[in-house]
Design a protein around this motif. Structure first.
Motif, PDB file in Angstrom:
ATOM      1  N   VAL A 120       0.844  -1.188   0.000  1.00 12.11           N
ATOM      2  CA  VAL A 120       0.000   0.000   0.000  1.00 12.11           C
ATOM      3  C   VAL A 120       0.882   1.241   0.000  1.00 12.11           C
ATOM      4  N   SER A 121       1.863   1.230   0.910  1.00  8.21           N
ATOM      5  CA  SER A 121       2.738   2.381   1.035  1.00  8.21           C
ATOM      6  C   SER A 121       4.002   1.965   1.775  1.00  8.21           C
ATOM      7  N   SER A 122       5.083   2.710   1.549  1.00  8.10           N
ATOM      8  CA  SER A 122       6.323   2.439   2.268  1.00  8.10           C
ATOM      9  C   SER A 122       7.079   3.744   2.474  1.00  8.10           C
ATOM     10  N   VAL A 123       8.000   3.700   3.450  1.00 10.53           N
ATOM     11  CA  VAL A 123       8.804   4.876   3.750  1.00 10.53           C
ATOM     12  C   VAL A 123      10.168   4.426   4.234  1.00 10.53           C
ATOM     13  N   THR A 124      11.194   5.135   3.841  1.00  7.99           N
ATOM     14  CA  THR A 124      12.540   4.826   4.292  1.00  7.99           C
ATOM     15  C   THR A 124      12.782   5.365   5.704  1.00  7.99           C
ATOM     16  N   TRP A 125      13.881   4.973   6.301  1.00  8.03           N
ATOM     17  CA  TRP A 125      14.216   5.401   7.664  1.00  8.03           C
ATOM     18  C   TRP A 125      14.220   6.922   7.773  1.00  8.03           C
ATOM     19  N   GLY A 126      14.844   7.594   6.830  1.00 11.03           N
ATOM     20  CA  GLY A 126      14.928   9.047   6.894  1.00 11.03           C
ATOM     21  C   GLY A 126      13.655   9.759   6.490  1.00 11.03           C
ATOM     22  N   GLY A 127      12.719   8.988   5.929  1.00 11.01           N
ATOM     23  CA  GLY A 127      11.457   9.596   5.529  1.00 11.01           C
ATOM     24  C   GLY A 127      11.498  10.308   4.198  1.00 11.01           C
ATOM     25  N   GLY A 128      12.649  10.311   3.555  1.00 10.51           N
ATOM     26  CA  GLY A 128      12.776  11.068   2.318  1.00 10.51           C
ATOM     27  C   GLY A 128      12.277  10.361   1.092  1.00 10.51           C
ATOM     28  N   ASN A 129      12.006   9.078   1.225  1.00  9.53           N
ATOM     29  CA  ASN A 129      11.559   8.304   0.076  1.00  9.53           C
ATOM     30  C   ASN A 129      10.298   7.559   0.458  1.00  9.53           C
ATOM     31  N   THR A 130       9.192   7.970  -0.122  1.00 13.29           N
ATOM     32  CA  THR A 130       7.914   7.309   0.140  1.00 13.29           C
ATOM     33  C   THR A 130       7.359   6.728  -1.152  1.00 13.29           C
ATOM     34  N   TYR A 131       6.530   5.723  -0.976  1.00 10.07           N
ATOM     35  CA  TYR A 131       5.872   5.079  -2.120  1.00 10.07           C
ATOM     36  C   TYR A 131       4.399   4.863  -1.784  1.00 10.07           C
ATOM     37  N   TYR A 132       3.548   5.055  -2.791  1.00  7.87           N
ATOM     38  CA  TYR A 132       2.122   4.776  -2.650  1.00  7.87           C
ATOM     39  C   TYR A 132       1.645   3.970  -3.851  1.00  7.87           C
ATOM     40  N   ALA A 133       0.845   2.971  -3.586  1.00 13.23           N
ATOM     41  CA  ALA A 133       0.181   2.269  -4.675  1.00 13.23           C
ATOM     42  C   ALA A 133      -0.759   3.243  -5.392  1.00 13.23           C
ATOM     43  N   ASP A 134      -0.927   3.046  -6.666  1.00 12.70           N
ATOM     44  CA  ASP A 134      -1.777   3.964  -7.447  1.00 12.70           C
ATOM     45  C   ASP A 134      -3.180   4.067  -6.860  1.00 12.70           C
ATOM     46  N   SER A 135      -3.680   2.964  -6.322  1.00 12.07           N
ATOM     47  CA  SER A 135      -5.057   2.934  -5.836  1.00 12.07           C
ATOM     48  C   SER A 135      -5.281   3.791  -4.594  1.00 12.07           C
ATOM     49  N   VAL A 136      -4.191   4.192  -3.923  1.00 10.29           N
ATOM     50  CA  VAL A 136      -4.355   4.950  -2.679  1.00 10.29           C
ATOM     51  C   VAL A 136      -3.740   6.337  -2.751  1.00 10.29           C
ATOM     52  N   LYS A 137      -3.107   6.663  -3.855  1.00  9.19           N
ATOM     53  CA  LYS A 137      -2.504   7.993  -3.987  1.00  9.19           C
ATOM     54  C   LYS A 137      -3.548   9.065  -3.773  1.00  9.19           C
ATOM     55  N   ASP A 138      -3.151  10.110  -3.089  1.00  9.33           N
ATOM     56  CA  ASP A 138      -4.002  11.266  -2.789  1.00  9.33           C
ATOM     57  C   ASP A 138      -5.068  10.961  -1.745  1.00  9.33           C
ATOM     58  N   ARG A 139      -5.116   9.719  -1.243  1.00 11.47           N
ATOM     59  CA  ARG A 139      -6.072   9.384  -0.188  1.00 11.47           C
ATOM     60  C   ARG A 139      -5.375   8.942   1.090  1.00 11.47           C
ATOM     61  N   PHE A 140      -4.225   8.279   0.940  1.00  4.65           N
ATOM     62  CA  PHE A 140      -3.498   7.764   2.095  1.00  4.65           C
ATOM     63  C   PHE A 140      -2.211   8.564   2.274  1.00  4.65           C
ATOM     64  N   THR A 141      -1.783   8.696   3.533  1.00  2.88           N
ATOM     65  CA  THR A 141      -0.531   9.381   3.834  1.00  2.88           C
ATOM     66  C   THR A 141       0.261   8.564   4.844  1.00  2.88           C
ATOM     67  N   ILE A 142       1.507   8.278   4.516  1.00  2.00           N
ATOM     68  CA  ILE A 142       2.383   7.567   5.439  1.00  2.00           C
ATOM     69  C   ILE A 142       3.300   8.573   6.110  1.00  2.00           C
TER      70      ILE A 142
END
Length: 128
Positions: free
Chosen positions: A48-70
């Motif tokens: 669904v989503s992921s984030v690196t230790w530093g927080g500088g690199n996040t990923y969102y699945a297309d289905s949740v972009k603009d709706r979910f925030t990590i």
């Protein structure tokens, strides 16, 4: 021993919001890459989503972009997933996964095999 504990799931109506939390502990390196995966009945576990230790690199699945925030609080080894505008298709068991001791590629952060430890999962049901 590394432990991963999720919380915050539940039943919510379409259009509603939930916030999931995940706390990790026990890493020998003291750092965690963190991700959220979702599994619905009969469907593979997908990122669904992921984030690196530093927080500088996040990923969102297309289905949740603009709706979910990590987001994350490193001081508490905690990652959050804020879910808004929830849809019935978001229903499933949400798993928190962590990586310890080493960097992962962007691809590895998007697949279950790229993670070292998993939580027990928390159920999210979106239904009226």
């Amino acid at each position: 021993q590394v432990q991963v504990v999720e919380s915050g799931g539940g039943l919510v109506q379409p259009g509603g919001s939930l916030r999931l939390s995940c706390v990790a502990s026990g890493s020998p390196c003291g750092r965690y890459g963190m991700g959220w995966f979702r599994q619905a009945p009969g469907i593979d576990r997908d990122v669904v989503s992921s984030v690196t230790w530093g927080g500088g690199n996040t990923y969102y699945a297309d289905s949740v972009k603009d709706r979910f925030t990590i987001s994350r609080e490193n001081a508490r080894n905690t990652v959050y997933l804020r879910m808004s505008s929830l849809e019935p298709e978001d229903t499933g068991v949400y798993y928190c996964a962590v990586t310890v001791c080493g960097r992962r590629s962007d691809y590895e952060r998007q697949i279950p095999g790229g993670y070292d430890y998993w939580g027990q999962g928390t159920q999210v049901t979106v239904s009226s």
